[in-house]
Design a protein around this motif. Structure first.
Motif, PDB file in Angstrom:
ATOM      1  N   SER A 256      35.201  40.907  51.578  1.00 39.35           N
ATOM      2  CA  SER A 256      36.601  41.024  51.178  1.00 39.35           C
ATOM      3  C   SER A 256      37.193  42.358  51.622  1.00 39.35           C
ATOM      4  CB  SER A 256      36.745  40.844  49.661  1.00 39.35           C
ATOM      5  OG  SER A 256      36.083  41.872  48.959  1.00 39.35           O
ATOM      6  N   GLY A 257      36.407  43.415  51.570  1.00 43.22           N
ATOM      7  CA  GLY A 257      36.883  44.713  52.057  1.00 43.22           C
ATOM      8  C   GLY A 257      37.153  44.684  53.545  1.00 43.22           C
ATOM      9  N   ALA A 258      36.286  44.019  54.306  1.00 47.68           N
ATOM     10  CA  ALA A 258      36.492  43.913  55.754  1.00 47.68           C
ATOM     11  C   ALA A 258      37.741  43.097  56.070  1.00 47.68           C
ATOM     12  CB  ALA A 258      35.264  43.284  56.407  1.00 47.68           C
ATOM     13  N   ILE A 259      37.955  42.012  55.321  1.00 46.39           N
ATOM     14  CA  ILE A 259      39.152  41.186  55.532  1.00 46.39           C
ATOM     15  C   ILE A 259      40.407  42.013  55.284  1.00 46.39           C
ATOM     16  CG2 ILE A 259      40.483  39.248  54.575  1.00 46.39           C
ATOM     17  CD1 ILE A 259      37.787  37.836  54.110  1.00 46.39           C
ATOM     18  N   ILE A 260      40.425  42.735  54.190  1.00 49.70           N
ATOM     19  CA  ILE A 260      41.591  43.554  53.857  1.00 49.70           C
ATOM     20  C   ILE A 260      41.801  44.631  54.915  1.00 49.70           C
ATOM     21  CG2 ILE A 260      42.506  45.226  52.195  1.00 49.70           C
ATOM     22  CD1 ILE A 260      40.991  43.601  50.024  1.00 49.70           C
ATOM     23  N   PHE A 261      40.715  45.298  55.319  1.00 55.04           N
ATOM     24  CA  PHE A 261      40.810  46.381  56.298  1.00 55.04           C
ATOM     25  C   PHE A 261      41.322  45.871  57.642  1.00 55.04           C
ATOM     26  CE2 PHE A 261      38.892  48.919  59.709  1.00 55.04           C
ATOM     27  CZ  PHE A 261      39.426  50.158  59.406  1.00 55.04           C
ATOM     28  N   LEU A 262      40.810  44.748  58.091  1.00 55.91           N
ATOM     29  CA  LEU A 262      41.183  44.234  59.407  1.00 55.91           C
ATOM     30  C   LEU A 262      42.597  43.664  59.437  1.00 55.91           C
ATOM     31  CD1 LEU A 262      37.823  42.554  60.457  1.00 55.91           C
ATOM     32  CD2 LEU A 262      38.798  44.703  61.318  1.00 55.91           C
ATOM     33  N   LEU A 263      43.033  43.042  58.350  1.00 55.60           N
ATOM     34  CA  LEU A 263      44.339  42.384  58.359  1.00 55.60           C
ATOM     35  C   LEU A 263      45.480  43.246  57.820  1.00 55.60           C
ATOM     36  CD1 LEU A 263      43.427  38.723  57.389  1.00 55.60           C
ATOM     37  CD2 LEU A 263      43.884  39.685  59.639  1.00 55.60           C
ATOM     38  N   LEU A 264      45.172  44.374  57.220  1.00 56.75           N
ATOM     39  CA  LEU A 264      46.230  45.209  56.648  1.00 56.75           C
ATOM     40  C   LEU A 264      47.253  45.675  57.691  1.00 56.75           C
ATOM     41  CD1 LEU A 264      47.297  46.358  54.023  1.00 56.75           C
ATOM     42  CD2 LEU A 264      45.954  48.406  54.456  1.00 56.75           C
ATOM     43  N   PRO A 265      46.867  46.137  58.877  1.00 57.76           N
ATOM     44  CA  PRO A 265      47.907  46.519  59.859  1.00 57.76           C
ATOM     45  C   PRO A 265      48.827  45.359  60.227  1.00 57.76           C
ATOM     46  CG  PRO A 265      45.777  47.360  60.538  1.00 57.76           C
ATOM     47  CD  PRO A 265      45.530  46.460  59.371  1.00 57.76           C
ATOM     48  N   PHE A 266      48.258  44.161  60.375  1.00 58.95           N
ATOM     49  CA  PHE A 266      49.063  42.989  60.705  1.00 58.95           C
ATOM     50  C   PHE A 266      50.010  42.646  59.563  1.00 58.95           C
ATOM     51  CE2 PHE A 266      49.461  38.284  60.938  1.00 58.95           C
ATOM     52  CZ  PHE A 266      50.205  38.232  62.110  1.00 58.95           C
TER      53      PHE A 266
ATOM     54  N   TRP B 114      42.726  36.328  47.333  1.00 60.66           N
ATOM     55  CA  TRP B 114      41.370  36.307  46.790  1.00 60.66           C
ATOM     56  C   TRP B 114      40.620  37.560  47.194  1.00 60.66           C
ATOM     57  CZ3 TRP B 114      36.961  36.699  49.697  1.00 60.66           C
ATOM     58  CH2 TRP B 114      35.780  36.719  48.945  1.00 60.66           C
ATOM     59  N   ALA B 115      40.735  37.970  48.467  1.00 63.88           N
ATOM     60  CA  ALA B 115      40.020  39.159  48.946  1.00 63.88           C
ATOM     61  C   ALA B 115      40.446  40.387  48.138  1.00 63.88           C
ATOM     62  CB  ALA B 115      40.282  39.371  50.436  1.00 63.88           C
ATOM     63  N   TYR B 116      41.746  40.527  47.904  1.00 66.82           N
ATOM     64  CA  TYR B 116      42.220  41.674  47.129  1.00 66.82           C
ATOM     65  C   TYR B 116      41.705  41.619  45.693  1.00 66.82           C
ATOM     66  CZ  TYR B 116      45.130  44.759  44.453  1.00 66.82           C
ATOM     67  OH  TYR B 116      45.544  45.728  43.588  1.00 66.82           O
ATOM     68  N   LEU B 117      41.850  40.479  45.034  1.00 61.83           N
ATOM     69  CA  LEU B 117      41.430  40.369  43.631  1.00 61.83           C
ATOM     70  C   LEU B 117      39.923  40.581  43.483  1.00 61.83           C
ATOM     71  CD1 LEU B 117      43.594  37.337  42.514  1.00 61.83           C
ATOM     72  CD2 LEU B 117      43.835  39.703  41.761  1.00 61.83           C
TER      73      LEU B 117
ATOM     74  N   PHE C 167      39.053  44.262  44.227  1.00 58.39           N
ATOM     75  CA  PHE C 167      39.492  45.121  43.128  1.00 58.39           C
ATOM     76  C   PHE C 167      38.541  45.022  41.935  1.00 58.39           C
ATOM     77  CE2 PHE C 167      42.003  45.903  39.285  1.00 58.39           C
ATOM     78  CZ  PHE C 167      42.495  47.179  39.570  1.00 58.39           C
ATOM     79  N   CYS C 168      38.239  43.789  41.514  1.00 62.04           N
ATOM     80  CA  CYS C 168      37.360  43.591  40.347  1.00 62.04           C
ATOM     81  C   CYS C 168      35.942  44.083  40.626  1.00 62.04           C
ATOM     82  CB  CYS C 168      37.342  42.121  39.946  1.00 62.04           C
ATOM     83  SG  CYS C 168      38.916  41.507  39.337  1.00 62.04           S
ATOM     84  N   ALA C 169      35.413  43.769  41.788  1.00 60.52           N
ATOM     85  CA  ALA C 169      34.064  44.231  42.133  1.00 60.52           C
ATOM     86  C   ALA C 169      34.041  45.743  42.315  1.00 60.52           C
ATOM     87  CB  ALA C 169      33.575  43.536  43.397  1.00 60.52           C
ATOM     88  N   GLY C 170      35.139  46.304  42.783  1.00 61.09           N
ATOM     89  CA  GLY C 170      35.214  47.761  42.923  1.00 61.09           C
ATOM     90  C   GLY C 170      35.153  48.468  41.579  1.00 61.09           C
ATOM     91  N   ILE C 171      35.811  47.907  40.573  1.00 59.92           N
ATOM     92  CA  ILE C 171      35.722  48.472  39.220  1.00 59.92           C
ATOM     93  C   ILE C 171      34.287  48.398  38.727  1.00 59.92           C
ATOM     94  CG2 ILE C 171      36.410  48.124  36.811  1.00 59.92           C
ATOM     95  CD1 ILE C 171      39.160  47.279  37.874  1.00 59.92           C
ATOM     96  N   ARG C 172      33.625  47.272  38.990  1.00 58.65           N
ATOM     97  CA  ARG C 172      32.214  47.118  38.603  1.00 58.65           C
ATOM     98  C   ARG C 172      31.345  48.183  39.278  1.00 58.65           C
ATOM     99  NH1 ARG C 172      27.829  44.359  41.138  1.00 58.65           N
ATOM    100  NH2 ARG C 172      26.252  43.763  39.619  1.00 58.65           N
ATOM    101  N   HIS C 173      31.567  48.399  40.571  1.00 59.85           N
ATOM    102  CA  HIS C 173      30.777  49.404  41.287  1.00 59.85           C
ATOM    103  C   HIS C 173      31.069  50.818  40.788  1.00 59.85           C
ATOM    104  CE1 HIS C 173      28.693  46.835  44.071  1.00 59.85           C
ATOM    105  NE2 HIS C 173      29.826  46.243  44.396  1.00 59.85           N
ATOM    106  N   LEU C 174      32.324  51.090  40.433  1.00 57.27           N
ATOM    107  CA  LEU C 174      32.651  52.408  39.874  1.00 57.27           C
ATOM    108  C   LEU C 174      31.929  52.637  38.549  1.00 57.27           C
ATOM    109  CD1 LEU C 174      36.466  52.761  40.604  1.00 57.27           C
ATOM    110  CD2 LEU C 174      34.616  54.136  41.553  1.00 57.27           C
TER     111      LEU C 174
END
Length: 136
Positions: free
Chosen positions: A38-48, A84-87, A90-97
């Motif tokens: 999901s992080g890769a999807i967000i990173f790659l598509l954010l400029p577009f 879905w990638a963002y949600l 975000f949720c998994a990032g909170i878990r990792h933090l």
């Protein structure tokens, strides 16, 4: 028998390509892989996405043009994938933090937090899918 197995120590071996079909990854492992995807999807598509946002804000005509494009079912699936990638990220990032702060690092707590991430992110994505496809 090798010396390590005689001494009662566990014997480790690499996993081959044929073993991947039978290998069962724990839920926390699946969550971690999906977090990376999901992080890769967000990173790659954010400029577009930012480019499209910039073009849609030029005028009312360009906004209506992109609104018409977004009405297509395939574009809605792409939008849903991004949501879905963002949600999930975000949720998994909170878990990792929280795990970085040494909270929930034991096996049971990690499994429970992985379930919580899926239990939060998937229904939220489902609600947005219902709204996106016009169910309500």
């Amino acid at each position: 028998m090798s010396e390590s197995s005689k001494a009662g120590k566990p014997q480790f071996r690499n996993i081959g390509l044929t073993d991947l079909v039978r290998y069962r990854l724990p839920l926390a492992g699946i969550l971690s892989i999906l977090h990376r995807i999901s992080g890769a999807i967000i990173f790659l598509l954010l400029p577009f996405i930012l480019f499209l946002l910039d073009k849609s804000l030029l005028s009312e005509i360009s906004f209506e043009h992109f609104r018409g494009i977004a009405a297509h079912w395939f574009v809605k699936l792409i939008i849903l994938l991004l949501v879905w990638a963002y949600l999930h990220h975000f949720c998994a990032g909170i878990r990792h933090l929280l795990m970085d702060m040494h909270m929930g690092v034991d096996k049971q707590a990690a499994r429970k937090s992985a379930v919580i991430v899926f239990a939060v992110s998937l229904p939220l994505a489902g609600l947005i899918a219902l709204k996106l496809f016009g169910v309500f």
